[in-house]
Design an enzyme around this catalytic site. Structure first.
Site, PDB file in Angstrom:
ATOM      1  CE1 TYR A  83     -16.404   0.636   3.147  1.00 12.85           C
ATOM      2  CE2 TYR A  83     -17.239  -0.828   4.860  1.00 12.85           C
ATOM      3  CZ  TYR A  83     -16.753   0.408   4.458  1.00 12.85           C
ATOM      4  OH  TYR A  83     -16.630   1.417   5.376  1.00 12.85           O
TER       5      TYR A  83
ATOM      6  N   GLY B  46     -19.717  -4.120  -3.933  1.00  8.98           N
ATOM      7  CA  GLY B  46     -20.602  -3.405  -4.841  1.00  8.98           C
ATOM      8  C   GLY B  46     -20.129  -1.969  -4.861  1.00  8.98           C
TER       9      GLY B  46
ATOM     10  N   GLY C 263     -19.525   1.815  -3.914  1.00  5.50           N
ATOM     11  CA  GLY C 263     -19.560   2.623  -2.694  1.00  5.50           C
ATOM     12  C   GLY C 263     -19.295   1.773  -1.461  1.00  5.50           C
TER      13      GLY C 263
ATOM     14  CG  HIS D  95     -11.178  -4.618  -4.379  1.00  6.68           C
ATOM     15  ND1 HIS D  95     -12.240  -4.186  -5.153  1.00  6.68           N
ATOM     16  CD2 HIS D  95     -10.215  -5.008  -5.257  1.00  6.68           C
ATOM     17  CE1 HIS D  95     -11.914  -4.323  -6.435  1.00  6.68           C
ATOM     18  NE2 HIS D  95     -10.696  -4.822  -6.529  1.00  6.68           N
ATOM     19  CG  ASP D  96     -14.579  -0.417  -1.829  1.00 15.23           C
ATOM     20  OD1 ASP D  96     -14.574  -1.092  -2.875  1.00 15.23           O
ATOM     21  OD2 ASP D  96     -15.608  -0.211  -1.164  1.00 15.23           O
TER      22      ASP D  96
ATOM     23  CG  ASP E 145      -9.050  -6.068  -9.648  1.00 17.77           C
ATOM     24  OD1 ASP E 145      -9.435  -5.262  -8.775  1.00 17.77           O
ATOM     25  OD2 ASP E 145      -9.302  -5.917 -10.862  1.00 17.77           O
TER      26      ASP E 145
END
EC number: 3.1.1.4
Length: 132
Positions: free
Chosen positions: A35, A37, A39, A55-56, A106
Site C-alpha cells: 500500500y 506508494g 495504488g 492513509h489510502d 497525513d
C-alpha cells in the site's frame, strides 16, 4: 506524472521528516509493501504497510466529502497548513474543512510510520505475487 502536485506530496514528506527526523521518505516509504506508494491491493504485509492502507482509505473518504468536491479525484493536490515542533505535527486551525481532513490523514499516517518497524525486505515487493 499522474496529476499529483509536488507541493502537496512535499508537505506529506515534510510531515514524515518531522515525526521521523533523518528519514528519507521518498526513498524509504515509496513502493513499500502493498500500500505504500501509488495504488494498493491485498493484505498489508506489516504494520508500516497497514499505516499506508489506512492513509489510502482516509484519502478515499476525503474524496467523498462535499467540501473536497473540487479536488478532481486527487487529495494529493490539496495543500494545507501545519507546523512541526520537535517530532510533534500540528494541523493549523486556519485550514478549511477539506484541508483539515487531508492534513489529519497525513498527520495520522506520519505518526503511524514513526511507530512502525521498517522491514527492508518489504521494500520494492513483487506486488503482483504478494498483494493479490
Amino acid at each position: 506524472e499522474n496529476g499529483i502536485s509536488p507541493r502537496a506530496v512535499w508537505q506529506f514528506r515534510s510531515m514524515i521528516q518531522c515525526t521521523i527526523p533523518n528519514s528519507k521518505p521518498y526513498l524509504e516509504f515509496n513502493d513499500y509493501g502493498c500500500y505504500c506508494g501509488l495504488g494498493g491491493s491485498g493484505t498489508p504485509v506489516d504494520e508500516l504497510d497497514a499505516c499506508c492502507q489506512v492513509h489510502d482509505n482516509c484519502y478515499t473518504q476525503a474524496k467523498e466529502l462535499s467540501s473536497c468536491r473540487f479536488l478532481v479525484d486527487n487529495p494529493y493536490t490539496e495543500s494545507y497548513k501545519f507546523s512541526c515542533s520537535g517530532t510533534e505535527v500540528t494541523c493549523s486551525d486556519k485550514n478549511n474543512a477539506c484541508e483539515a481532513f487531508i492534513c489529519n490523514c497525513d498527520r495520522n499516517a506520519a505518526i503511524c510510520f514513526s511507530k512502525a518497524p521498517y522491514n527492508p525486505e518489504n521494500k520494492n515487493l513483487d506486488s503482483k505475487r504478494k498483494c493479490a
